[in-house]
Design a protein around this motif. Structure first.
Motif, short mmCIF file in Angstrom:
data_model
loop_
_atom_site.label_atom_id
_atom_site.label_comp_id
_atom_site.label_asym_id
_atom_site.label_seq_id
_atom_site.Cartn_x
_atom_site.Cartn_y
_atom_site.Cartn_z
N GLY A 5 0.81 -1.21 0.00
CA GLY A 5 0.00 0.00 0.00
C GLY A 5 0.85 1.26 0.00
N GLY A 6 0.16 2.39 0.09
CA GLY A 6 0.85 3.66 0.20
C GLY A 6 1.26 4.28 -1.12
N ASN A 7 0.69 3.80 -2.24
CA ASN A 7 1.08 4.36 -3.53
C ASN A 7 0.50 5.76 -3.74
OD1 ASN A 7 2.54 2.07 -4.27
ND2 ASN A 7 0.70 1.05 -5.03
N GLN A 8 -0.64 6.01 -3.10
CA GLN A 8 -1.32 7.29 -3.33
C GLN A 8 -1.06 8.25 -2.18
OE1 GLN A 8 -5.51 6.83 -3.86
NE2 GLN A 8 -5.88 8.99 -4.31
N LYS A 9 -0.88 9.50 -2.49
CA LYS A 9 -0.68 10.53 -1.48
C LYS A 9 -1.95 10.64 -0.64
CE LYS A 9 0.92 15.36 -1.30
NZ LYS A 9 2.14 15.09 -0.52
N PRO A 10 -1.87 10.56 0.71
CA PRO A 10 -3.10 10.50 1.53
C PRO A 10 -3.96 11.76 1.44
CG PRO A 10 -1.14 10.71 2.91
CD PRO A 10 -0.66 10.42 1.51
N THR B 164 -4.90 21.86 3.69
CA THR B 164 -5.67 21.09 4.67
C THR B 164 -5.38 21.50 6.09
OG1 THR B 164 -3.97 19.35 4.85
CG2 THR B 164 -5.62 19.10 3.12
N GLY B 165 -4.28 22.21 6.32
CA GLY B 165 -3.90 22.58 7.67
C GLY B 165 -3.11 21.49 8.38
N ARG B 166 -3.03 20.36 7.74
CA ARG B 166 -2.28 19.25 8.34
C ARG B 166 -0.88 19.16 7.76
NH1 ARG B 166 -6.57 14.45 7.54
NH2 ARG B 166 -6.83 15.58 5.56
N ALA B 167 -0.02 18.42 8.42
CA ALA B 167 1.35 18.26 7.92
C ALA B 167 1.33 17.51 6.59
CB ALA B 167 2.19 17.51 8.94
N ARG B 168 2.24 17.85 5.73
CA ARG B 168 2.29 17.20 4.43
C ARG B 168 2.71 15.73 4.59
NH1 ARG B 168 7.23 21.10 2.37
NH2 ARG B 168 8.68 20.59 4.05
N GLN B 169 2.07 14.86 3.84
CA GLN B 169 2.37 13.44 3.87
C GLN B 169 2.41 12.92 2.45
OE1 GLN B 169 3.00 11.68 6.69
NE2 GLN B 169 2.69 13.52 7.94
N GLY B 170 3.37 12.00 2.20
CA GLY B 170 3.48 11.47 0.86
C GLY B 170 3.00 10.04 0.75
N SER B 171 2.93 9.33 1.88
CA SER B 171 2.54 7.93 1.83
C SER B 171 2.09 7.49 3.21
CB SER B 171 3.70 7.05 1.37
OG SER B 171 3.39 5.68 1.51
N ILE B 172 1.05 6.64 3.24
CA ILE B 172 0.59 6.13 4.54
C ILE B 172 1.48 4.97 5.01
CG2 ILE B 172 -1.81 6.78 4.11
CD1 ILE B 172 -2.36 3.82 3.48
N ARG B 173 2.48 4.60 4.22
CA ARG B 173 3.41 3.55 4.61
C ARG B 173 4.78 4.11 4.97
NH1 ARG B 173 -0.36 1.66 6.01
NH2 ARG B 173 -1.53 -0.07 5.13
N PRO C 299 7.53 5.58 7.67
CA PRO C 299 7.83 5.03 9.00
C PRO C 299 7.03 5.66 10.14
CG PRO C 299 9.85 5.40 7.77
CD PRO C 299 8.74 6.00 6.96
N ASN C 300 6.55 6.89 9.96
CA ASN C 300 5.81 7.54 11.04
C ASN C 300 4.33 7.16 11.06
OD1 ASN C 300 5.96 9.21 8.56
ND2 ASN C 300 4.45 10.49 9.62
N TRP C 301 3.90 6.32 10.14
CA TRP C 301 2.50 5.88 10.10
C TRP C 301 2.39 4.46 10.67
CZ3 TRP C 301 -2.08 7.87 7.60
CH2 TRP C 301 -1.95 9.17 7.13
N PRO C 302 1.25 4.19 11.34
CA PRO C 302 1.01 2.80 11.79
C PRO C 302 0.96 1.86 10.58
CG PRO C 302 -0.50 4.29 12.89
CD PRO C 302 0.20 5.10 11.83
N GLY C 303 1.68 0.78 10.64
CA GLY C 303 1.74 -0.13 9.51
C GLY C 303 2.77 0.25 8.47
N GLY C 304 3.51 1.31 8.75
CA GLY C 304 4.51 1.75 7.80
C GLY C 304 5.78 0.92 7.90
N GLY C 305 6.74 1.27 7.05
CA GLY C 305 8.00 0.53 7.04
C GLY C 305 8.84 0.83 8.27
N THR C 306 9.80 -0.02 8.51
CA THR C 306 10.70 0.13 9.66
C THR C 306 12.01 0.75 9.19
OG1 THR C 306 9.76 -1.80 10.73
CG2 THR C 306 11.92 -1.08 11.50
N VAL C 307 12.51 1.67 10.00
CA VAL C 307 13.78 2.33 9.70
C VAL C 307 14.90 1.66 10.48
CG1 VAL C 307 15.04 4.50 9.67
CG2 VAL C 307 12.56 4.49 9.36
N PHE C 308 15.97 1.28 9.80
CA PHE C 308 17.14 0.67 10.43
C PHE C 308 16.79 -0.60 11.20
CE2 PHE C 308 18.26 5.36 10.63
CZ PHE C 308 18.96 5.33 9.44
N GLY C 309 15.86 -1.38 10.68
CA GLY C 309 15.52 -2.66 11.31
C GLY C 309 16.54 -3.72 10.97
#
Length: 213
Positions: free
Chosen positions: A65-70, A76-85, A87-97
């Protein structure tokens, strides 16, 4: 490190568990040498070499998942996001795992031999080395091993039984015992010796080993 030369005596038992005096252990193998740093190196390498090294986590490029910009970039007043996957999203990828890797440690043959010799000497210093006549079981029988250990007076202790070559029936007789381990004398490692409280060696295995040395 202890280097003074010593001689050790070990009690000798029959295959039925009857004590038949004592015997001097081969001086070439049991000379009092106890090299603690070398034993530590050998045990550390043994444990490292048992690790599979298959632990792995998925990065943001591997999760689904995460191909589409959320949401759109601005307005929107919210922080910019490029993918729901991310590392800062639940279910996202792991950094330095963890990634698959090899934990193999190479220890020179001479160092392994010195470590094993040191471990055997450490048990001999504690009077924790016993000799037993040749064990020949026609069929696996745990009761026979338990009876043998009871006659040795090692009930409740961790026992390492070193046989002269591969003996499946002896191995199978002790396989269900959590406090016992059976293996050929030629295959024993520093780890197994230090794991045990008592080392029981078939006399013929010790004689053959000292002759080869």
């Amino acid at each position: 490190m202890t280097t003074e030369t010593q001689t050790f005596q070990a009690p000798v038992y029959t295959a039925q568990g009857k004590q038949g005096g004592t015997r001097q252990l081969p001086e070439g193998m049991f000379d009092g040498t106890v090299n603690v740093p070398v034993m530590h190196q050998a045990v550390k390498a043994f444990l490292a070499n048992r690790r599979q090294g298959t632990a792995k986590t998925k990065t943001r490029g591997e999760v689904t998942g995460g191909n589409q910009k959320p949401w759109k970039q601005k307005g929107t007043g919210r922080a910019r996001q490029g993918s729901i996957r991310a590392p800062n999203w639940p279910g996202g990828g792991t950094v330095f795992g963890p990634r698959p890797r090899s934990y193999t440690q190479i220890v020179p043959k001479q160092v392994r031999a010195l470590a094993r010799k040191s471990a055997l000497n450490a048990r001999a210093r504690e009077n924790a080395v016993l000799l037993v006549d040749e064990l020949n079981y026609s069929a696996p029988r745990t009761k026979s091993i338990l009876s043998l250990f009871e006659s040795f007076g090692v009930t409740g202790k961790k026992v390492l039984l070193l046989t002269d070559g591969v003996k499946p029936n002896v191995y199978l007789s002790a396989r269900n015992l959590a406090h016992a381990h059976v293996m050929p004398f030629s295959d024993v490692s520093t780890y197994h010796i230090l794991w045990s409280d008592v080392v029981v060696i078939e006399s013929s295995a010790l004689t053959q080993s000292s002759a080869e040395a």
